[in-house]
Design a protein around this motif. Structure first.
Motif, mmCIF file in Angstrom:
data_model
loop_
_atom_site.group_PDB
_atom_site.id
_atom_site.type_symbol
_atom_site.label_atom_id
_atom_site.label_comp_id
_atom_site.label_asym_id
_atom_site.label_seq_id
_atom_site.Cartn_x
_atom_site.Cartn_y
_atom_site.Cartn_z
ATOM 1 N N SER A 136 4.700 20.377 8.644
ATOM 2 C CA SER A 136 5.515 20.307 9.855
ATOM 3 C C SER A 136 4.699 19.799 11.045
ATOM 4 C CB SER A 136 6.165 21.654 10.169
ATOM 5 O OG SER A 136 5.205 22.635 10.481
ATOM 6 N N LYS A 169 5.558 16.497 13.167
ATOM 7 C CA LYS A 169 5.708 16.578 14.621
ATOM 8 C C LYS A 169 4.792 15.564 15.305
ATOM 9 C CE LYS A 169 4.210 20.236 16.828
ATOM 10 N NZ LYS A 169 4.115 21.592 17.398
ATOM 11 N N ILE A 212 10.181 18.834 19.200
ATOM 12 C CA ILE A 212 9.607 20.135 18.847
ATOM 13 C C ILE A 212 10.689 21.060 18.299
ATOM 14 C CG2 ILE A 212 8.526 22.214 19.801
ATOM 15 C CD1 ILE A 212 6.987 20.264 21.708
ATOM 16 N N ILE A 249 11.750 19.899 14.725
ATOM 17 C CA ILE A 249 10.757 20.265 13.708
ATOM 18 C C ILE A 249 10.803 21.764 13.432
ATOM 19 C CG2 ILE A 249 8.272 20.418 13.225
ATOM 20 C CD1 ILE A 249 9.431 17.605 12.812
#
Length: 77
Positions: free
Chosen positions: A38, A42, A60, A63
């Motif tokens: 992740s 990102k 943000i 994700i």
């Protein structure tokens, strides 16, 4: 392919090479893989944020949402 599916497949790929898989510590390996994957997604999305049409907070949040879904798919079920 949807982001959730891509991330989940990458987490599975990372986990397949982890020696903790198949042991009682397998869930830790999956959680670690989810965090690493992740963060990579990102970072990649933030680098190309202009092309996405999103702002930093939206990336943000996206994700984090996908990370929770992947966790639920792989750990809780």
């Amino acid at each position: 392919m949807m982001l959730e599916e891509k991330m989940e497949n990458k987490v599975i790929e990372v986990c397949n090479s982890n020696p903790m898989m198949g042991t009682p510590l397998a869930s830790l390996a999956v959680m670690e893989a989810i965090m690493v994957v992740s963060e990579n997604y990102k970072k990649s999305m933030l680098e190309g944020i202009e092309q996405l049409g999103l702002n930093e907070m939206e990336v943000i949040e996206l994700i984090e949402d996908v990370k929770k879904k992947v966790y639920n798919n792989l750990i809780e079920h």
